[in-house]
Design a protein around this motif. Structure first.
Motif, PDB file in Angstrom:
ATOM      1  N   SER A  61       0.569 -44.265 -22.285  1.00 42.21           N
ATOM      2  CA  SER A  61       1.368 -43.701 -21.208  1.00 42.21           C
ATOM      3  C   SER A  61       2.864 -43.777 -21.530  1.00 42.21           C
ATOM      4  CB  SER A  61       1.066 -44.435 -19.908  1.00 42.21           C
ATOM      5  OG  SER A  61       1.874 -43.955 -18.864  1.00 42.21           O
ATOM      6  N   ALA A  62       3.286 -44.915 -22.043  1.00 39.78           N
ATOM      7  CA  ALA A  62       4.700 -45.084 -22.390  1.00 39.78           C
ATOM      8  C   ALA A  62       5.098 -44.140 -23.519  1.00 39.78           C
ATOM      9  CB  ALA A  62       4.971 -46.528 -22.787  1.00 39.78           C
ATOM     10  N   LEU A  63       4.229 -43.978 -24.509  1.00 41.60           N
ATOM     11  CA  LEU A  63       4.522 -43.064 -25.618  1.00 41.60           C
ATOM     12  C   LEU A  63       4.570 -41.615 -25.137  1.00 41.60           C
ATOM     13  CD1 LEU A  63       2.394 -44.640 -28.482  1.00 41.60           C
ATOM     14  CD2 LEU A  63       4.894 -44.590 -28.305  1.00 41.60           C
ATOM     15  N   ALA A  64       3.668 -41.243 -24.248  1.00 46.07           N
ATOM     16  CA  ALA A  64       3.662 -39.884 -23.715  1.00 46.07           C
ATOM     17  C   ALA A  64       4.932 -39.616 -22.913  1.00 46.07           C
ATOM     18  CB  ALA A  64       2.423 -39.664 -22.848  1.00 46.07           C
ATOM     19  N   ALA A  65       5.363 -40.606 -22.124  1.00 47.03           N
ATOM     20  CA  ALA A  65       6.594 -40.445 -21.345  1.00 47.03           C
ATOM     21  C   ALA A  65       7.798 -40.309 -22.271  1.00 47.03           C
ATOM     22  CB  ALA A  65       6.774 -41.630 -20.402  1.00 47.03           C
ATOM     23  N   ARG A  66       7.799 -41.089 -23.340  1.00 45.60           N
ATOM     24  CA  ARG A  66       8.909 -41.009 -24.309  1.00 45.60           C
ATOM     25  C   ARG A  66       8.930 -39.645 -24.989  1.00 45.60           C
ATOM     26  NH1 ARG A  66       9.113 -44.275 -29.839  1.00 45.60           N
ATOM     27  NH2 ARG A  66      10.860 -43.179 -30.742  1.00 45.60           N
ATOM     28  N   GLU A  67       7.755 -39.166 -25.392  1.00 44.94           N
ATOM     29  CA  GLU A  67       7.687 -37.861 -26.041  1.00 44.94           C
ATOM     30  C   GLU A  67       8.126 -36.754 -25.091  1.00 44.94           C
ATOM     31  OE1 GLU A  67       3.788 -37.367 -27.691  1.00 44.94           O
ATOM     32  OE2 GLU A  67       4.043 -39.055 -29.056  1.00 44.94           O
ATOM     33  N   ALA A  68       7.752 -36.867 -23.819  1.00 50.83           N
ATOM     34  CA  ALA A  68       8.157 -35.872 -22.837  1.00 50.83           C
ATOM     35  C   ALA A  68       9.670 -35.894 -22.643  1.00 50.83           C
ATOM     36  CB  ALA A  68       7.448 -36.115 -21.509  1.00 50.83           C
ATOM     37  N   ALA A  69      10.254 -37.070 -22.646  1.00 52.19           N
ATOM     38  CA  ALA A  69      11.706 -37.182 -22.494  1.00 52.19           C
ATOM     39  C   ALA A  69      12.417 -36.592 -23.697  1.00 52.19           C
ATOM     40  CB  ALA A  69      12.107 -38.641 -22.300  1.00 52.19           C
TER      41      ALA A  69
END
Length: 80
Positions: A61-69
């Protein structure tokens, strides 16, 4: 899993599992004791898997949020 098992933290379950494995490897226990240890080890392994799966989900989840940012950044430091 029992309520007691779900209350165990990862480290507690892992440490108890290590102890169970040590006892099984050492031998000298009756068949009944060995079976009880094996069953306890299986339960502890489930607790550990539960914690590790939860940790993996949080990381994903944290990696997906970072990639989205990062994807929302056009390279000049401003979001589009």
């Amino acid at each position: 899993m029992t309520d007691t098992d779900t209350a165990l933290g990862y480290e507690q379950a892992r440490d108890e599992l290590v102890e169970v494995v040590r006892k099984l490897e050492a031998g000298g226990t009756s068949l009944e004791e060995s079976l009880a240890l094996w069953e306890r080890g299986e339960e502890l392994a489930k607790v550990c898997r539960h914690w590790l799966e939860g940790a993996r989900a949080r990381l994903d989840s944290a990696l997906a949020a970072r990639e989205a940012a990062v994807a929302g950044d056009d390279g000049d430091g401003r979001e589009e």
